[in-house]
Design a protein around this motif. Structure first.
Motif, PDB file in Angstrom:
ATOM      1  N   THR A  92       0.830  -1.207   0.000  1.00 35.21           N
ATOM      2  CA  THR A  92       0.000   0.000   0.000  1.00 35.21           C
ATOM      3  C   THR A  92       0.861   1.252   0.000  1.00 35.21           C
ATOM      4  O   THR A  92       0.587   2.201  -0.747  1.00 35.21           O
ATOM      5  CB  THR A  92      -0.946  -0.003   1.217  1.00 35.21           C
ATOM      6  N   LEU A  93       1.914   1.271   0.803  1.00 34.17           N
ATOM      7  CA  LEU A  93       2.810   2.431   0.834  1.00 34.17           C
ATOM      8  C   LEU A  93       3.509   2.614  -0.508  1.00 34.17           C
ATOM      9  O   LEU A  93       3.653   3.737  -0.994  1.00 34.17           O
ATOM     10  CB  LEU A  93       3.829   2.287   1.962  1.00 34.17           C
ATOM     11  N   ARG A  94       3.933   1.510  -1.147  1.00 35.71           N
ATOM     12  CA  ARG A  94       4.564   1.608  -2.452  1.00 35.71           C
ATOM     13  C   ARG A  94       3.585   2.181  -3.474  1.00 35.71           C
ATOM     14  O   ARG A  94       3.922   3.086  -4.234  1.00 35.71           O
ATOM     15  CB  ARG A  94       5.039   0.230  -2.910  1.00 35.71           C
ATOM     16  N   ARG A  95       2.330   1.695  -3.455  1.00 36.77           N
ATOM     17  CA  ARG A  95       1.317   2.181  -4.386  1.00 36.77           C
ATOM     18  C   ARG A  95       1.025   3.661  -4.148  1.00 36.77           C
ATOM     19  O   ARG A  95       0.917   4.452  -5.088  1.00 36.77           O
ATOM     20  CB  ARG A  95       0.033   1.361  -4.237  1.00 36.77           C
ATOM     21  N   LEU A  96       0.926   4.063  -2.882  1.00 35.85           N
ATOM     22  CA  LEU A  96       0.662   5.469  -2.565  1.00 35.85           C
ATOM     23  C   LEU A  96       1.813   6.366  -3.012  1.00 35.85           C
ATOM     24  O   LEU A  96       1.594   7.479  -3.490  1.00 35.85           O
ATOM     25  CB  LEU A  96       0.393   5.644  -1.075  1.00 35.85           C
ATOM     26  N   GLU A  97       3.051   5.886  -2.846  1.00 35.93           N
ATOM     27  CA  GLU A  97       4.190   6.672  -3.308  1.00 35.93           C
ATOM     28  C   GLU A  97       4.164   6.826  -4.823  1.00 35.93           C
ATOM     29  O   GLU A  97       4.477   7.899  -5.345  1.00 35.93           O
ATOM     30  CB  GLU A  97       5.497   6.025  -2.851  1.00 35.93           C
ATOM     31  N   GLU A  98       3.788   5.763  -5.546  1.00 38.58           N
ATOM     32  CA  GLU A  98       3.666   5.864  -7.006  1.00 38.58           C
ATOM     33  C   GLU A  98       2.588   6.869  -7.391  1.00 38.58           C
ATOM     34  O   GLU A  98       2.775   7.677  -8.303  1.00 38.58           O
ATOM     35  CB  GLU A  98       3.338   4.500  -7.609  1.00 38.58           C
ATOM     36  N   GLU A  99       1.452   6.808  -6.701  1.00 37.74           N
ATOM     37  CA  GLU A  99       0.376   7.757  -6.980  1.00 37.74           C
ATOM     38  C   GLU A  99       0.813   9.189  -6.691  1.00 37.74           C
ATOM     39  O   GLU A  99       0.489  10.107  -7.443  1.00 37.74           O
ATOM     40  CB  GLU A  99      -0.872   7.414  -6.165  1.00 37.74           C
ATOM     41  N   GLN A 100       1.544   9.370  -5.596  1.00 37.99           N
ATOM     42  CA  GLN A 100       2.027  10.705  -5.253  1.00 37.99           C
ATOM     43  C   GLN A 100       2.994  11.208  -6.316  1.00 37.99           C
ATOM     44  O   GLN A 100       2.913  12.367  -6.738  1.00 37.99           O
ATOM     45  CB  GLN A 100       2.706  10.696  -3.884  1.00 37.99           C
ATOM     46  N   ASP A 101       3.905  10.345  -6.768  1.00 38.41           N
ATOM     47  CA  ASP A 101       4.848  10.749  -7.820  1.00 38.41           C
ATOM     48  C   ASP A 101       4.103  11.114  -9.099  1.00 38.41           C
ATOM     49  O   ASP A 101       4.430  12.103  -9.765  1.00 38.41           O
ATOM     50  CB  ASP A 101       5.849   9.626  -8.092  1.00 38.41           C
ATOM     51  N   GLY A 102       3.088  10.299  -9.455  1.00 38.57           N
ATOM     52  CA  GLY A 102       2.297  10.595 -10.644  1.00 38.57           C
ATOM     53  C   GLY A 102       1.563  11.910 -10.528  1.00 38.57           C
ATOM     54  O   GLY A 102       1.499  12.702 -11.480  1.00 38.57           O
ATOM     55  N   PHE A 106       1.921  15.296 -12.726  1.00 39.30           N
ATOM     56  CA  PHE A 106       0.756  15.946 -13.328  1.00 39.30           C
ATOM     57  C   PHE A 106       0.741  17.434 -12.977  1.00 39.30           C
ATOM     58  O   PHE A 106       0.529  18.287 -13.841  1.00 39.30           O
ATOM     59  CB  PHE A 106      -0.520  15.263 -12.844  1.00 39.30           C
ATOM     60  N   LEU A 107       0.973  17.757 -11.707  1.00 44.75           N
ATOM     61  CA  LEU A 107       1.000  19.164 -11.292  1.00 44.75           C
ATOM     62  C   LEU A 107       2.116  19.923 -12.002  1.00 44.75           C
ATOM     63  O   LEU A 107       1.936  21.078 -12.392  1.00 44.75           O
ATOM     64  CB  LEU A 107       1.168  19.269  -9.776  1.00 44.75           C
ATOM     65  N   LYS A 108       3.263  19.275 -12.185  1.00 37.83           N
ATOM     66  CA  LYS A 108       4.371  19.939 -12.893  1.00 37.83           C
ATOM     67  C   LYS A 108       3.966  20.236 -14.333  1.00 37.83           C
ATOM     68  O   LYS A 108       4.241  21.333 -14.848  1.00 37.83           O
ATOM     69  CB  LYS A 108       5.631  19.078 -12.854  1.00 37.83           C
ATOM     70  N   ARG A 109       3.312  19.276 -14.998  1.00 36.97           N
ATOM     71  CA  ARG A 109       2.859  19.518 -16.366  1.00 36.97           C
ATOM     72  C   ARG A 109       1.856  20.665 -16.411  1.00 36.97           C
ATOM     73  O   ARG A 109       1.889  21.502 -17.320  1.00 36.97           O
ATOM     74  CB  ARG A 109       2.234  18.251 -16.955  1.00 36.97           C
ATOM     75  N   LEU A 110       0.948  20.711 -15.427  1.00 41.22           N
ATOM     76  CA  LEU A 110      -0.016  21.822 -15.386  1.00 41.22           C
ATOM     77  C   LEU A 110       0.691  23.159 -15.213  1.00 41.22           C
ATOM     78  O   LEU A 110       0.358  24.138 -15.872  1.00 41.22           O
ATOM     79  CB  LEU A 110      -1.017  21.625 -14.242  1.00 41.22           C
TER      80      LEU A 110
END
Length: 141
Positions: A92-102, A106-110
């Protein structure tokens, strides 16, 4: 700096050491309350407590706040004793870190798109203000 709890202090410890250990045991709120009460009842006491807290870095070393200053990995990777739960937690922590990185990507692209749009708008306004370029015939007459 090692802080002792009131129960671990020797009986010969002075009142100051016992009070300091008691306040450390209660945390930052107790130190702040003592300082405020010192200012309310007799301002030099409050001022002395304030200087002592700054000098001894009490606001940074209270035991209750140590876990808040630990890096993320140290707080979350303690084993619970249950292997299945630990595996679930790690996944779960690994998945959350991936989501946070994604999400951060996304925010950087915006932000990049917004910056480009603002820059393009600036350049368009600048070219409109400058007007059409002057020709040699207009400048010589």
């Amino acid at each position: 700096m090692t802080t002792a709890t009131p129960s671990t202090l020797p009986a010969t410890a002075g009142w100051f050491a016992r009070a300091e250990a008691w306040l450390d045991d209660k945390g930052k709120v107790a130190w702040l309350a003592a300082m405020v009460l010192g200012f309310v009842f007799f301002w030099p006491v409050g001022l002395a407590l304030l200087f002592y807290m700054i000098w001894s870095k009490r606001m940074m070393s209270c035991r209750k706040s140590r876990t808040a200053r630990m890096p993320q990995g140290f707080r979350t990777m303690r084993s619970s004793g249950n292997a299945a739960f630990d595996a679930y937690k790690a996944e779960t922590l690994r998945r959350l870190e991936e989501e946070q990185d994604g999400f951060e990507a996304f925010l950087k692209r915006l932000r990049d798109a917004r910056d480009k749009a603002e820059f393009d708008q600036f350049m368009e306004e600048r070219s409109r203000r400058a007007g059409p370029p002057a020709t040699d015939a207009e400048t010589s007459s």
